[in-house]
Design a protein around this motif. Sequence first.
Motif, PDB file in Angstrom:
ATOM      1  N   GLY A  91       0.788  -1.221   0.000  1.00  0.00           N
ATOM      2  CA  GLY A  91       0.000   0.000   0.000  1.00  0.00           C
ATOM      3  C   GLY A  91       0.818   1.269   0.000  1.00  0.00           C
ATOM      4  N   ASP A  92       2.135   1.140  -0.253  1.00  0.00           N
ATOM      5  CA  ASP A  92       3.014   2.315  -0.268  1.00  0.00           C
ATOM      6  C   ASP A  92       3.436   2.706  -1.672  1.00  0.00           C
ATOM      7  OD1 ASP A  92       4.634   0.173  -0.821  1.00  0.00           O
ATOM      8  OD2 ASP A  92       6.099   0.543   0.781  1.00  0.00           O
ATOM      9  N   GLY A  93       2.722   2.198  -2.661  1.00  0.00           N
ATOM     10  CA  GLY A  93       3.044   2.538  -4.046  1.00  0.00           C
ATOM     11  C   GLY A  93       4.153   1.704  -4.634  1.00  0.00           C
ATOM     12  N   LYS A  94       4.588   0.662  -3.915  1.00  0.00           N
ATOM     13  CA  LYS A  94       5.686  -0.193  -4.366  1.00  0.00           C
ATOM     14  C   LYS A  94       5.241  -1.641  -4.395  1.00  0.00           C
ATOM     15  CE  LYS A  94       8.933   2.920  -2.025  1.00  0.00           C
ATOM     16  NZ  LYS A  94       9.908   3.048  -0.905  1.00  0.00           N
ATOM     17  N   LEU A  95       5.821  -2.408  -5.304  1.00  0.00           N
ATOM     18  CA  LEU A  95       5.554  -3.831  -5.409  1.00  0.00           C
ATOM     19  C   LEU A  95       6.839  -4.580  -5.104  1.00  0.00           C
ATOM     20  CD1 LEU A  95       3.432  -3.748  -8.677  1.00  0.00           C
ATOM     21  CD2 LEU A  95       2.575  -3.977  -6.329  1.00  0.00           C
ATOM     22  N   TYR A  96       6.818  -5.413  -4.057  1.00  0.00           N
ATOM     23  CA  TYR A  96       8.017  -6.073  -3.559  1.00  0.00           C
ATOM     24  C   TYR A  96       8.112  -7.502  -4.083  1.00  0.00           C
ATOM     25  CZ  TYR A  96       8.224  -2.163  -0.272  1.00  0.00           C
ATOM     26  OH  TYR A  96       8.304  -0.912   0.288  1.00  0.00           O
ATOM     27  N   GLY A  97       9.309  -7.908  -4.421  1.00  0.00           N
ATOM     28  CA  GLY A  97       9.541  -9.276  -4.850  1.00  0.00           C
ATOM     29  C   GLY A  97      10.840  -9.381  -5.612  1.00  0.00           C
ATOM     30  N   ARG A  98      11.478 -10.557  -5.535  1.00  0.00           N
ATOM     31  CA  ARG A  98      12.728 -10.738  -6.269  1.00  0.00           C
ATOM     32  C   ARG A  98      12.469 -10.693  -7.777  1.00  0.00           C
ATOM     33  NH1 ARG A  98      16.658  -9.364  -4.988  1.00  0.00           N
ATOM     34  NH2 ARG A  98      17.866 -10.883  -3.770  1.00  0.00           N
ATOM     35  N   GLY A  99      13.203  -9.833  -8.434  1.00  0.00           N
ATOM     36  CA  GLY A  99      13.065  -9.659  -9.869  1.00  0.00           C
ATOM     37  C   GLY A  99      12.025  -8.631 -10.273  1.00  0.00           C
ATOM     38  N   SER A 100      11.281  -8.084  -9.308  1.00  0.00           N
ATOM     39  CA  SER A 100      10.254  -7.095  -9.649  1.00  0.00           C
ATOM     40  C   SER A 100      10.862  -5.912 -10.389  1.00  0.00           C
ATOM     41  CB  SER A 100       9.537  -6.611  -8.386  1.00  0.00           C
ATOM     42  OG  SER A 100      10.455  -6.061  -7.448  1.00  0.00           O
ATOM     43  N   CYS A 101      12.075  -5.543  -9.985  1.00  0.00           N
ATOM     44  CA  CYS A 101      12.782  -4.435 -10.610  1.00  0.00           C
ATOM     45  C   CYS A 101      13.742  -4.942 -11.687  1.00  0.00           C
ATOM     46  CB  CYS A 101      13.527  -3.643  -9.530  1.00  0.00           C
ATOM     47  SG  CYS A 101      14.510  -2.279 -10.149  1.00  0.00           S
ATOM     48  N   ASP A 102      14.488  -5.963 -11.359  1.00  0.00           N
ATOM     49  CA  ASP A 102      15.562  -6.479 -12.232  1.00  0.00           C
ATOM     50  C   ASP A 102      15.242  -7.900 -12.680  1.00  0.00           C
ATOM     51  OD1 ASP A 102      17.990  -6.882 -13.538  1.00  0.00           O
ATOM     52  OD2 ASP A 102      19.098  -7.222 -11.682  1.00  0.00           O
ATOM     53  N   MET A 103      14.595  -8.074 -13.830  1.00  0.00           N
ATOM     54  CA  MET A 103      13.973  -7.042 -14.631  1.00  0.00           C
ATOM     55  C   MET A 103      12.635  -7.529 -15.174  1.00  0.00           C
ATOM     56  SD  MET A 103      16.477  -7.243 -17.995  1.00  0.00           S
ATOM     57  CE  MET A 103      15.484  -6.126 -18.950  1.00  0.00           C
ATOM     58  N   LYS A 104      11.917  -8.227 -14.270  1.00  0.00           N
ATOM     59  CA  LYS A 104      10.628  -8.787 -14.667  1.00  0.00           C
ATOM     60  C   LYS A 104       9.562  -7.712 -14.835  1.00  0.00           C
ATOM     61  CE  LYS A 104      11.578 -13.381 -12.819  1.00  0.00           C
ATOM     62  NZ  LYS A 104      11.230 -14.411 -11.804  1.00  0.00           N
ATOM     63  N   GLY A 105       9.787  -6.543 -14.240  1.00  0.00           N
ATOM     64  CA  GLY A 105       8.862  -5.443 -14.451  1.00  0.00           C
ATOM     65  C   GLY A 105       8.783  -5.070 -15.919  1.00  0.00           C
ATOM     66  N   PHE A 106       9.932  -4.976 -16.576  1.00  0.00           N
ATOM     67  CA  PHE A 106       9.973  -4.641 -17.997  1.00  0.00           C
ATOM     68  C   PHE A 106       9.323  -5.741 -18.826  1.00  0.00           C
ATOM     69  CE2 PHE A 106      12.081  -4.806 -22.170  1.00  0.00           C
ATOM     70  CZ  PHE A 106      11.832  -3.527 -22.630  1.00  0.00           C
ATOM     71  N   VAL A 107       9.646  -6.995 -18.515  1.00  0.00           N
ATOM     72  CA  VAL A 107       9.061  -8.114 -19.254  1.00  0.00           C
ATOM     73  C   VAL A 107       7.543  -8.118 -19.100  1.00  0.00           C
ATOM     74  CG1 VAL A 107       8.992 -10.626 -19.477  1.00  0.00           C
ATOM     75  CG2 VAL A 107      11.175  -9.485 -19.045  1.00  0.00           C
ATOM     76  N   ALA A 108       7.059  -7.843 -17.875  1.00  0.00           N
ATOM     77  CA  ALA A 108       5.616  -7.804 -17.633  1.00  0.00           C
ATOM     78  C   ALA A 108       4.944  -6.724 -18.467  1.00  0.00           C
ATOM     79  CB  ALA A 108       5.348  -7.569 -16.147  1.00  0.00           C
ATOM     80  N   ILE A 109       5.584  -5.568 -18.589  1.00  0.00           N
ATOM     81  CA  ILE A 109       5.030  -4.482 -19.406  1.00  0.00           C
ATOM     82  C   ILE A 109       4.923  -4.927 -20.862  1.00  0.00           C
ATOM     83  CG2 ILE A 109       5.462  -2.175 -20.314  1.00  0.00           C
ATOM     84  CD1 ILE A 109       6.796  -1.552 -17.562  1.00  0.00           C
TER      85      ILE A 109
END
Length: 388
Positions: A91-109
């Motif tokens: 609820g703080d505007g962030k999504l936590y998890g291994r790879g969420s940033c590096d770099m599954k976020g981009f793949v998900a987009i």
Amino acid sequence: MSVEEILAKLVSFPVLGGESNLSIIHWIKSYIESHDIEAYLVPDETGEKASLHCRIGPAVDGGVILSGHTDVVPVAGQEWHTDPFVLTDKGDGKLYGRGSCDMKGFVAICLAMLPKMKSAALKKPIYFAFSYDEEVGCLAGPELAKTLRTFYQETPKYAIIGEPSMMETIAGQKGIYILETYVYGSEGHSSRIKQEVSAIHESMRLILWLEQKMDRLIEANRTDERFHPPHSTIHIGKVEGGIAPNVIANKAHFYWDLRTIPKDDIFEIVKEFEAYCESREQILRSVFPDFKIETVENHPPVPHLDTQADDEVVSLINRLTGNSVLNTVSYAAEAGQFANEGFQTAICGPGSIAQAHRANEFISKEQLELGAQMMEKLIKELSSETFK
């Protein structure tokens, strides 16, 4: 599926670098093919790992590759406050998890935007290129990049590597090579140091040579102000050897890390070092005939990226993001491998590299939204008759 829904699914696959990635890559393949897009695998020689590529849009020259990796780094020994393989919204505007940033976020987009890409009247194609084992040496990058160049009858023009960059354009990365050097001397009583050959003493000489080589490059003005630091670096990260303070060590070894700016040649530096090692062998074999120095590869060489500020890929990404900041990085990425296959390449993706590889890794929802906006603008650009 939304970006967050896809990201949650991707994070749930605990695929570490070096391990089989078939679970996540087959899920991605099934998702893509559920949208009537044919996806192809590029397996490794064991059949336990595979990269994936596909094309959305017409088979014409001049398309854009969107590339990311499917593996992540370990979580063992890190103090996570949530399950690292369950995407968690606090609820703080962030999504936590291994790879969420590096770099599954981009793949998900990329995957979430696939329906819009497919329904658009694209004049130039979009390609997905997702690899394995990036985190343990960018091992799949060269073959995947070559496949993108040879598999299709047409040739893509640009490659965007979605490493976390806060949506800023990264035009350069240093080349990277990690090696191990083993020194084999003669053991004996410490009082006989001049009659024997200490592997530790010789290791220290080699380490000093490497440090001095770095200094000589700097003194020779081998610099590139785009990078921080603006010169090639040579770092010794681990040294092992010896069994007791009064025993001359007959074995020692150390690990060293080369990160080179584009104007310096990784292999030339290694060649000079090996020549110095050979000279030390010739000198010391008169004392101990079996004296030997061996250097082996620990992490395969990853080529640098040297995209220029006036290259078209830079202006393309800047148009997509509305961000004119141009940076470079010193970490390893697959960008140089795609550039070596002739694609105009740059790094740009959501999230901060400061979050990568650490406990409680996260990506902000804002960054995901900015990444999605970039994709929507890319679709619009590639649907234009005037896109070049």
